[in-house]
Design a protein around this motif. Structure first.
Motif, mmCIF file in Angstrom:
data_model
loop_
_atom_site.group_PDB
_atom_site.id
_atom_site.type_symbol
_atom_site.label_atom_id
_atom_site.label_comp_id
_atom_site.label_asym_id
_atom_site.label_seq_id
_atom_site.Cartn_x
_atom_site.Cartn_y
_atom_site.Cartn_z
ATOM 1 N N GLY A 1 -24.157 -19.544 -42.035
ATOM 2 C CA GLY A 1 -25.232 -20.424 -41.632
ATOM 3 C C GLY A 1 -25.913 -19.998 -40.348
ATOM 4 O O GLY A 1 -27.148 -19.996 -40.250
ATOM 5 N N TYR B 1 -20.852 -20.699 -53.292
ATOM 6 C CA TYR B 1 -21.972 -21.622 -53.187
ATOM 7 C C TYR B 1 -21.818 -22.835 -54.106
ATOM 8 O O TYR B 1 -22.609 -23.774 -54.035
ATOM 9 N N ARG C 1 -21.227 -26.369 -52.466
ATOM 10 C CA ARG C 1 -22.423 -26.851 -51.763
ATOM 11 C C ARG C 1 -23.478 -27.317 -52.772
ATOM 12 O O ARG C 1 -24.135 -28.341 -52.579
ATOM 13 N N HIS D 1 -24.099 -31.210 -46.522
ATOM 14 C CA HIS D 1 -24.500 -29.904 -45.981
ATOM 15 C C HIS D 1 -25.988 -29.647 -46.180
ATOM 16 O O HIS D 1 -26.405 -28.525 -46.454
ATOM 17 N N ASN D 2 -26.781 -30.678 -46.052
ATOM 18 C CA ASN D 2 -28.232 -30.553 -46.092
ATOM 19 C C ASN D 2 -28.804 -31.829 -45.503
ATOM 20 O O ASN D 2 -28.672 -32.908 -46.087
ATOM 21 N N VAL E 1 -28.258 -26.081 -44.596
ATOM 22 C CA VAL E 1 -27.133 -25.510 -45.331
ATOM 23 C C VAL E 1 -25.792 -25.930 -44.754
ATOM 24 O O VAL E 1 -24.752 -25.441 -45.189
ATOM 25 N N SER E 2 -25.802 -26.828 -43.792
ATOM 26 C CA SER E 2 -24.559 -27.245 -43.156
ATOM 27 C C SER E 2 -24.735 -28.652 -42.597
ATOM 28 O O SER E 2 -25.848 -29.164 -42.508
#
Length: 357
Positions: free
Chosen positions: A88, A148, A151, A189-190, A253-254
């Protein structure tokens, strides 16, 4: 901020020295990081790494020792990024570099050169301190499609929650409720999808519109100011924009915006950016007496609300015990909040949630 980085560098150095002396002490980050989750430290790096470049550029050129020390901190930050096997922060710094390059053009070149030098030096430092012969594991991690999947599942769950509750959302803290099937993640994570799932389409549209519009107005103002500013001033200017862009990219993304240290830096860096913005407005009349009176009432009411909430500090231990009793587990979730949970005691609801995990 620089002092905080220096203190952590000292902490890392002491830990690394102990690892060399005592075999039972593991190598960083497994040997202790002062963070329950190393990803929280990576969030801290995302905020601070761009700012370190601005610090170096703001130091007078004849202060060679100070400039070399800051470059060493940048190199150490890059080495720790590779050692912690994080994607990230690397993606976020790439977005920040492209963003400031397109926005500031030639004025961004010194900052980009500093980050490039720090990156190359950091790679060398990584091989010196951590490498066992192969390349950084994060290089292989980028190509592993299986990493991935979790996520993507979290994002899909957010979209399902938004579809089921489109207008007002499902409400906050669903990803932090221990019986929930994705409680171990603490967030999807977004930041955008989390806001969409928890607060609905209308709120997400308003907040996203304000963030994009306001962010662009501020960055465009910084771009125009760079034309008449000094190189040192532009270094700080580019670094601040780079920090905001990197954090925004990493938040996609985190769980960057839900961790306490990131929220502190959001207040600091965001407040700094807001304070630098010059509002362009026409002449206005002086506020009326009614406006002053209303402001005083709101201020007193806000003080009353804050004051009344202080009583909760006296019941922290009782509420902590109630949490452990309610969820039938011996650890807190999410990892970074002691009291982050939905207060549900109905055993049927908890059992139904556990069956869906």
């Amino acid at each position: 901020m620089a002092l905080g980085v220096v203190l952590y560098a000292v902490f890392f150095g002491v830990g690394y020295g102990m690892h060399l002396i005592f075999e039972e002490i593991k190598l960083w980050p497994d040997g202790g990081t002062n963070y329950v989750n190393i990803r929280n430290f990576n969030h801290y790096q995302t905020w601070t790494l761009p700012l370190l470049g601005g610090i170096l550029l703001s130091i007078p050129k004849d202060w060679n020792v100070a400039r070399g020390g800051v470059l060493g901190l940048i190199a150490l930050w890059w080495a720790l990024i590779f050692a912690s096997n994080v994607r990230g922060t690397i993606v976020a710094m790439g977005v920040a570099a492209v963003g400031v390059g397109l926005l500031f053009r030639r004025h961004a070149k010194p900052w980009l050169v500093v980050q490039g030098a720090g990156l190359l030096t950091g790679i060398g430092l990584y091989y010196l301190l951590f490498s066992t012969g192969g390349g950084p594991p994060v290089v292989e991690k980028f190509s592993e499609g299986g990493t991935y999947s979790k996520r993507l599942q979290l994002w899909r769950t957010s979209l399902e929650m938004a579809w089921a509750h489109p207008w007002l959302g499902a409400g906050p803290m669903h990803f932090a409720w221990p019986p929930y099937r994705f409680a171990t993640a603490g967030s999807p994570h977004n930041a955008f999808l989390q806001w969409l799932a928890e607060w609905g389409v209308l709120s997400t549209g308003i907040m996203s519109g304000l963030a994009v519009w306001g962010g662009w107005r501020w960055m465009d103002q910084e771009r125009r100011a760079a034309e008449a500013a000094s190189a040192a001033s532009n270094g700080v200017r580019v670094a601040l924009v780079g920090s905001v862009l990197a954090a925004a990219a990493h938040a996609m993304v985190s769980g960057l915006l839900v961790t306490p240290i990131s929220q502190v830096f959001l207040a600091l860096v965001g407040g700094w950016a807001w304070g630098r913005y010059r509002f362009e407005r026409g002449p206005t009349t002086a506020p009326s007496t009614t406006a002053h009176a209303l402001l005083c009432v709101l201020l007193v009411a806000a003080m009353g609300v804050v004051g009344s909430s202080l009583k909760d500090l006296s019941t922290v231990e009782e509420r902590r015990d109630a949490l452990l009793e309610a969820v039938d587990r011996n650890r807190f979730s999410p990892r970074y909040w002691g009291q982050g949970f939905l207060h549900v005691r109905d055993p049927e609801v908890i059992e139904r949630a556990r069956r869906n995990r």
